[in-house]
Design an enzyme around this catalytic site. Structure first.
Site, PDB file in Angstrom:
ATOM      1  CB  VAL A   1       9.154 -25.772   8.490  1.00  0.00           C
ATOM      2  CG1 VAL A   1      10.234 -26.221   7.519  1.00  0.00           C
ATOM      3  CG2 VAL A   1       9.463 -24.394   9.061  1.00  0.00           C
TER       4      VAL A   1
ATOM      5  CE1 TYR B   1      12.348 -16.321  18.146  1.00  0.00           C
ATOM      6  CE2 TYR B   1      13.259 -15.084  19.998  1.00  0.00           C
ATOM      7  CZ  TYR B   1      13.439 -15.874  18.873  1.00  0.00           C
ATOM      8  OH  TYR B   1      14.707 -16.226  18.477  1.00  0.00           O
TER       9      TYR B   1
END
Length: 268
Positions: free
Chosen positions: A65, A151
């Site tokens: 993705v 992150y």
């Protein structure tokens, strides 16, 4: 009280739905009657392919993705799409100093850019179905995330992206976020060592980490037709117990076994 959902005839895409929280979400939608598509970079065994009364199916499509061409190919395989759960994500423990800039770029691509690409590509189908997007966020995007700074920054961006899309695409497509706290998955040991559920539970007011089923229940609710959009639903068991709470409860050399109830405590 038991809440049930009926997604019979609905088409659901769960990115990264082959393990951990993702497979829990995929199974929950399947058990509610939906036809579920999961994707990952590498071929995986597909759980729950068998059909049954009131039960949908799960199919696997190989796709990265982070790659626009893969996303376009993935979404082009749908005639109808009612729900997208942007679940694919994650990061190794990677302190900023001394690690590769490319590693951090890839973490941001997976956790922020990829959900944007999937949402953008899926929008026409979702708008036609008056559907919904659920972003799987993280408490790392809502508090400091040392050791996984890229992150945490990407998840903070994801939370904001969801609010932006909720406003931009209303009322055709609803967009919400499930902000997940400490979770019990097969990869938990990579981050938290061998503490196990008991060790993690001590850091959570609810006494245990979230399970994939806990997260899936929030997704089922947010994806169902309704009014809620642009919301962040925290599935974190009440957050994380701050260190000062342990300090306040620790034995004090001056006051005996506990500081609670001492005569010099401030008035409430």
């Amino acid at each position: 009280m038991t809440v049930t959902y009926d997604y019979t005839g609905k088409s659901v895409l769960v990115t990264g739905g082959t393990k951990g929280i993702g497979v829990g979400i995929a199974r929950a939608f399947r058990e509610a009657g939906a036809d579920v598509t999961i994707c990952a970079r590498h071929e995986q065994a597909v759980p729950g392919t068998e059909r049954g009364p009131g039960v949908g199916r799960i199919r696997f499509v190989r796709a990265d993705v982070r790659v626009p061409e893969d996303v376009e190919r993935l979404v082009s395989g749908f005639d109808r799409l009612d729900v997208v759960v942007n679940n694919a994500g994650g990061s190794p423990y990677a302190p900023l100093a001394g690690t590769s800039p490319r590693l951090h770029a890839r973490v941001i691509e997976l956790n922020l850019t990829a959900p944007l690409l999937v949402a953008q590509s899926a929008y026409p189908l979702l708008a036609a179905a008056r559907g919904a997007i659920v972003m799987i966020g993280s408490s790392s995007g809502a508090r400091p995330s040392p050791g996984t700074s890229a992150y945490g920054a990407a998840k903070a961006g994801l939370h904001h992206l969801a609010r932006c899309l909720a406003a931009e695409w209303a009322p055709d497509v609803r967009v919400n976020t499930v902000v997940v706290g400490l979770a019990a998955t097969e990869s938990a040991g990579d981050h938290y060592g061998d503490q196990g559920d008991g060790g993690l539970g001590a850091a959570i007011p609810a006494g245990r980490p979230a399970t994939p089923a806990d997260v899936a229940q929030a997704c089922l609710w947010l994806a169902a037709p309704g009014y809620v959009t642009g919301a962040e639903i925290r599935v974190d068991g009440g957050g994380e117990v701050p260190h000062w709470r342990h300090l306040a409860a620790a034995p004090s050399p001056a006051s005996g076994p506990s500081r609670r109830g001492s005569s010099d405590a401030p008035d409430a």
